[in-house]
Design an enzyme around this catalytic site. Structure first.
Site, PDB file in Angstrom:
ATOM      1  N   LYS A  37     -18.505  -6.713 -12.798  1.00 37.62           N
ATOM      2  CA  LYS A  37     -18.506  -7.848 -11.884  1.00 37.62           C
ATOM      3  C   LYS A  37     -17.310  -7.735 -10.940  1.00 37.62           C
ATOM      4  O   LYS A  37     -16.236  -7.251 -11.332  1.00 37.62           O
ATOM      5  CB  LYS A  37     -18.450  -9.143 -12.704  1.00 37.62           C
ATOM      6  CG  LYS A  37     -18.651 -10.434 -11.909  1.00 37.62           C
ATOM      7  CD  LYS A  37     -18.686 -11.611 -12.867  1.00 37.62           C
ATOM      8  CE  LYS A  37     -18.864 -12.947 -12.153  1.00 37.62           C
ATOM      9  NZ  LYS A  37     -18.915 -14.076 -13.112  1.00 37.62           N
ATOM     10  N   SER A  91     -22.498 -17.241 -12.574  1.00 39.51           N
ATOM     11  CA  SER A  91     -22.074 -16.502 -11.402  1.00 39.51           C
ATOM     12  C   SER A  91     -22.222 -14.978 -11.535  1.00 39.51           C
ATOM     13  O   SER A  91     -22.048 -14.250 -10.559  1.00 39.51           O
ATOM     14  CB  SER A  91     -20.608 -16.825 -11.102  1.00 39.51           C
ATOM     15  OG  SER A  91     -19.774 -16.448 -12.187  1.00 39.51           O
ATOM     16  N   SER A 114     -21.671 -18.335 -17.235  1.00 34.20           N
ATOM     17  CA  SER A 114     -21.933 -17.379 -16.153  1.00 34.20           C
ATOM     18  C   SER A 114     -22.378 -16.001 -16.599  1.00 34.20           C
ATOM     19  O   SER A 114     -22.755 -15.175 -15.768  1.00 34.20           O
ATOM     20  CB  SER A 114     -20.682 -17.241 -15.273  1.00 34.20           C
ATOM     21  OG  SER A 114     -20.434 -18.436 -14.588  1.00 34.20           O
TER      22      SER A 114
END
Length: 497
Positions: A68, A143, A167
């Site tokens: 990420k 996210s 997330s």
């Protein structure tokens, strides 16, 4: 079965046994990224051409993965999907990235996300929204949406995301893959660009619970650079997975199966309880009356910490800087006005408000008291039960744009996931079915602090009986290998194949 349909552990075994070469695996991954990137926009930066060959021996040595874009990587842009950090190249690796490299991981790049991890749909990115591989008109969750979409589409075999209020788990559910949030403190946060420091935790997104266990075995462990990392022996998760759940006591919180939950999601999650019961677990309904307070407490605490953490992004030390400013104060104002997106600004403003004089006691202090009550409620539940089973989200993946038009509805969609971050608990999202539109549904297994092995083992037991985690979005558009990937205008994407 193609290489992209193997689990990470299956591919690692094939590499060790010489059934496939590292070069073949890397080329397959690059071809898949070429085929998918313009459709799902899962990556911000692709570094496959710079990927070093594996030089270590581990179950996942040589298996391509990605991180990420809020996890620091030395010399590779780490932007948090924000304009304000465009072009920033950290001078060091996060502990997680360092440990994966030492274990022979092959990192293919940095994954798209909600800006500064603030969002539940991966639509707030400066680099454009991520799209769900099962239906490109829908959000992949957030996210860590880029991570979940990349794994679901077969671009990487596993990814590392971050989880502040769901997330990792929620996008894993929306994309039909497995995602694990470990106990707070078992994975070092050194090198994770903070959103809410007391809630943030990194973890894996992969095909199966066994893959997640193998990744956690690599990245877990105390780190002297992170004062919140835990001492103790809590590793060797993979070797403890048998799938045996006989005698396991599983609680079903009634508050998580009431109004607001889509009936198809409810039925699929209750079917997980049926599978566990058929394997010898004891399943009972229980109560968690604190559920009404988890969302407001979470957003007050998270936004307060975000307001403090994001104050460092001011255009002075690193990242993007506005032009045409008159003095230092004007530099701060213009840089932050132009550099942050609307959702980040909204949360900074909310956090600054609840920390301000006259409101600190009324909001932030009270939220901390509620957080303590939430942890107490879960502690009491785990005196009766070994695990809890809940949905991940009230519905399946929403249409792109729906959540941005109603931020409050987006916040409320986190109701089943945020308690784990407030209480520091481990939890996993496992694929457990599909709705009538063919969209994946995820179920959440929750354990007590350091109950990560029990969580993974129950998930593994469920996956031994079902094949939802083996399903792929087969109608996903696949371009011919060698097709160009053009970075979106203004993305600053580097190293694209």
């Amino acid at each position: 079965m193609g290489l992209c349909e193997l689990t990470a552990l299956e591919l690692g075994a094939a590499l060790r046994q010489g059934q496939v070469s590292p070069a073949e695996v890397l080329e397959a991954a690059k071809a898949r990224i070429r085929s998918c990137q313009s459709e799902n926009n899962a990556f911000i930066t692709v570094t496959a051409d710079q990927a070093a060959p594996a030089s270590a021996s581990s179950p996942l040595s040589g298996v391509p993965m990605a991180l990420k874009d809020n996890i620091c990587t030395k010399g590779v842009m780490t932007s948090c999907a924000s304009k304000i950090l465009g072009g920033f190249q950290p001078p060091y690796d996060a502990t997680v990235a360092e440990r994966l490299r030492q274990a022979g991981a092959v990192c293919l790049g940095k994954l798209n996300m909600d800006e500064f991890a603030m969002g539940s749909t991966s639509e707030t990115s400066f680099y454009g929204p991520v799209r769900n591989p099962w239906d490109l008109s829908r959000a992949p969750g957030g996210s860590s949406g880029g991570a979940a979409a990349a794994v679901a589409a077969g671009e990487v075999w596993y990814a590392i995301g971050s989880d502040t209020g769901g997330s990792i788990r929620q996008p894993a559910a929306y994309c039909g893959v497995t995602g694990m949030k470990p106990t707070y403190g078992t994975v070092s946060r050194y090198g994770l660009i903070a959103y809410a420091s007391s809630l943030d935790q990194m973890g894996p997104i992969a095909r199966s619970a066994t893959d997640c266990a193998a990744v956690l075995d690599i990245i877990q462990g105390q780190d002297k650079r992170d004062g919140t990392s835990l001492a103790g022996d809590y590793g060797r998760l993979l070797e403890g997975l048998t799938g045996d759940v006989r005698g396991l006591r599983v609680g079903l919180p009634a508050e998580c199966f009431g109004d607001g939950l889509d009936p198809e999601v409810k039925d699929a999650v209750l079917a997980v309880a049926g599978v566990l019961k058929s394997r010898g677990a004891v399943v009972e309904e229980c109560s968690l009356p604190v559920m009404d307070y988890v969302v407001p407490a979470y957003y007050i605490i998270a936004c307060a910490e975000a307001s403090s953490n994001l104050s460092r992004f001011d255009g002075v030390k690193y990242g993007w800087r506005a032009e045409g400013y008159e003095d230092l104060t004007d530099l701060y104002r213009k840089t932050r006005t132009e550099g942050f997106g609307s959702e980040v600004k909204r949360r900074i403003l909310l956090g600054t408000f609840v920390l301000s004089t006259g409101y600190y006691d009324a909001y932030y202090k009270k939220a901390l008291q509620v957080k303590a009550l939430i942890k107490q409620a879960y502690d009491e539940a785990f005196q009766r039960y070994d695990l809890l089973l809940t949905p991940i989200a009230p519905t399946t993946a929403p249409k792109l744009g729906e959540s941005l038009r109603d931020p409050l509805k987006m916040y409320l969609s986190d109701i089943y996931t945020v308690p784990l971050n407030l209480a520091g608990l481990p939890g996993i999202s496992v694929p457990c079915g599909f709705d009538s539109r063919g969209l994946p549904i995820g179920a959440q297994l929750i354990g007590p602090p350091l109950g990560d092995r029990a969580v993974l083992n129950a998930a593994h037991g469920f996956q031994l009986e079902t094949d939802y985690h083996k399903r792929h979005p087969r109608e996903y558009p696949l371009r011919q290998p060698g097709a160009d990937i053009s970075p979106q205008e203004g993305t600053g994407t580097e190293g694209v194949i």
